[in-house]
Write an enzyme that holds these catalytic residues in place. Structure first.
Site, PDB file in Angstrom:
ATOM      1  N   CYS A 250      28.801   9.487 -97.029  1.00 51.87           N
ATOM      2  CA  CYS A 250      28.113   8.668 -98.038  1.00 51.87           C
ATOM      3  C   CYS A 250      28.941   8.571 -99.321  1.00 51.87           C
ATOM      4  O   CYS A 250      28.992   7.519 -99.961  1.00 51.87           O
ATOM      5  CB  CYS A 250      26.722   9.223 -98.313  1.00 51.87           C
ATOM      6  SG  CYS A 250      25.590   8.973 -96.918  1.00 51.87           S
TER       7      CYS A 250
ATOM      8  N   ASN B 281      16.574   8.450 -94.559  1.00 49.63           N
ATOM      9  CA  ASN B 281      17.351   8.793 -93.364  1.00 49.63           C
ATOM     10  C   ASN B 281      16.570   8.402 -92.114  1.00 49.63           C
ATOM     11  O   ASN B 281      15.335   8.502 -92.062  1.00 49.63           O
ATOM     12  CB  ASN B 281      17.766  10.270 -93.349  1.00 49.63           C
ATOM     13  CG  ASN B 281      16.617  11.249 -93.457  1.00 49.63           C
ATOM     14  OD1 ASN B 281      15.603  10.972 -94.075  1.00 49.63           O
ATOM     15  ND2 ASN B 281      16.790  12.416 -92.860  1.00 49.63           N
TER      16      ASN B 281
ATOM     17  N   CYS C 234      22.150   8.202 -92.831  1.00 47.82           N
ATOM     18  CA  CYS C 234      21.685   8.859 -94.063  1.00 47.82           C
ATOM     19  C   CYS C 234      20.931   7.874 -94.966  1.00 47.82           C
ATOM     20  O   CYS C 234      21.157   6.651 -94.905  1.00 47.82           O
ATOM     21  CB  CYS C 234      22.872   9.390 -94.864  1.00 47.82           C
ATOM     22  SG  CYS C 234      23.676  10.828 -94.158  1.00 47.82           S
TER      23      CYS C 234
ATOM     24  N   CYS D  58      26.310  13.551 -98.509  1.00 45.91           N
ATOM     25  CA  CYS D  58      27.332  14.018 -97.561  1.00 45.91           C
ATOM     26  C   CYS D  58      28.659  13.293 -97.835  1.00 45.91           C
ATOM     27  O   CYS D  58      28.721  12.310 -98.584  1.00 45.91           O
ATOM     28  CB  CYS D  58      26.878  13.795 -96.122  1.00 45.91           C
ATOM     29  SG  CYS D  58      27.113  12.117 -95.537  1.00 45.91           S
TER      30      CYS D  58
ATOM     31  N   GLU E  47      16.752   9.065 -88.053  1.00 46.57           N
ATOM     32  CA  GLU E  47      17.410   9.853 -86.995  1.00 46.57           C
ATOM     33  C   GLU E  47      17.226   9.210 -85.630  1.00 46.57           C
ATOM     34  O   GLU E  47      16.524   8.206 -85.470  1.00 46.57           O
ATOM     35  CB  GLU E  47      16.865  11.286 -87.028  1.00 46.57           C
ATOM     36  CG  GLU E  47      17.162  11.940 -88.372  1.00 46.57           C
ATOM     37  CD  GLU E  47      16.891  13.432 -88.406  1.00 46.57           C
ATOM     38  OE1 GLU E  47      16.170  13.945 -87.529  1.00 46.57           O
ATOM     39  OE2 GLU E  47      17.419  14.073 -89.339  1.00 46.57           O
TER      40      GLU E  47
ATOM     41  N   GLU F  27      21.297   7.386 -98.156  1.00 47.38           N
ATOM     42  CA  GLU F  27      22.163   6.704 -99.121  1.00 47.38           C
ATOM     43  C   GLU F  27      22.803   5.468 -98.501  1.00 47.38           C
ATOM     44  O   GLU F  27      22.859   4.397 -99.107  1.00 47.38           O
ATOM     45  CB  GLU F  27      23.272   7.646 -99.605  1.00 47.38           C
ATOM     46  CG  GLU F  27      22.782   8.879-100.335  1.00 47.38           C
ATOM     47  CD  GLU F  27      22.488  10.070 -99.429  1.00 47.38           C
ATOM     48  OE1 GLU F  27      22.048   9.858 -98.275  1.00 47.38           O
ATOM     49  OE2 GLU F  27      22.690  11.203 -99.865  1.00 47.38           O
TER      50      GLU F  27
HETATM   51  N1  THU Z   1      21.005  13.326 -94.795  1.00 46.14           N
HETATM   52  C1  THU Z   1      20.907  12.251 -95.630  1.00 46.14           C
HETATM   53  O1  THU Z   1      20.119  11.330 -95.390  1.00 46.14           O
HETATM   54  N2  THU Z   1      21.696  12.230 -96.724  1.00 46.14           N
HETATM   55  C2  THU Z   1      22.559  13.213 -97.077  1.00 46.14           C
HETATM   56  O2  THU Z   1      23.322  13.048 -98.022  1.00 46.14           O
HETATM   57  C3  THU Z   1      22.577  14.463 -96.328  1.00 46.14           C
HETATM   58  C4  THU Z   1      21.926  14.418 -95.003  1.00 46.14           C
HETATM   59  C5  THU Z   1      20.145  13.360 -93.613  1.00 46.14           C
HETATM   60  C6  THU Z   1      20.862  13.124 -92.315  1.00 46.14           C
HETATM   61  C7  THU Z   1      19.960  13.832 -91.335  1.00 46.14           C
HETATM   62  O3  THU Z   1      18.928  12.950 -90.941  1.00 46.14           O
HETATM   63  C8  THU Z   1      19.329  14.961 -92.142  1.00 46.14           C
HETATM   64  O4  THU Z   1      19.535  14.622 -93.500  1.00 46.14           O
HETATM   65  C9  THU Z   1      19.937  16.326 -91.866  1.00 46.14           C
HETATM   66  O5  THU Z   1      21.309  16.305 -91.973  1.00 46.14           O
END
Ligand code: THU
Length: 133
Positions: free
Chosen positions: A93, A42, A53, A90, A44, A55
């Protein structure tokens, strides 16, 4: 490449996560049908809407390299500095998986207790896909 090995690769990608806002780090390892692995973490951003994300990082990297046939994805995630519990993908994804993968695509969720394997159809039933258009 077995399920546990793919999960360990997801864990190695998790170490490269850039998550200074949520402090929730995620890694993904996407396996193609030909046996190649693409990693993602991930990433940000101060503008929260720009967060990507793990994935989708893996999927978009693979797509950009010309891949179209996917067998499985392993996901490792949790609070920064912690071992991590099961981290389910999520909804966005899951929708991206539905665009490129068959219903039997494997989603491997891991924790210290080992891995569990789900099909895409199990985690995204009654999905809207290109077949609907
Ligand atoms: N996140 C992911 O990378 N994948 C997921 O399936 C769930 C959430 C990340 C996004 C964000 O940077 C952090 O987790 C909190 O939501």
């Amino acid at each position: 490449m077995n399920h546990q090995e793919l999960y360990e690769l997801a864990n190695s990608a998790r170490r490269r996560s850039y998550a200074p806002y949520s402090h929730f780090t995620v890694g993904a390892a996407l396996l193609t049908k030909s046996g190649k692995v693409y990693l993602g973490c991930n990433v940000e951003n101060a503008a929260y809407g720009a967060v990507m994300c793990a994935e989708r990082t893996a999927f978009f990297t693979a797509i950009c390299e010309g891949e179209r046939d996917f067998a499985a994805i392993a996901i490792a995630g949790g609070r920064e500095g912690e071992a991590g519990d099961v981290c389910a993908p999520c909804g966005i994804c899951r929708q991206v998986m539905a665009e490129f993968c068959d219903k039997d695509f494997e989603v491997i969720l891991g924790s210290n207790e080992g891995v569990k394997v789900y099909s895409l159809d199990e985690i995204l039933p009654l999905s809207f896909t290109k077949e609907n258009l």
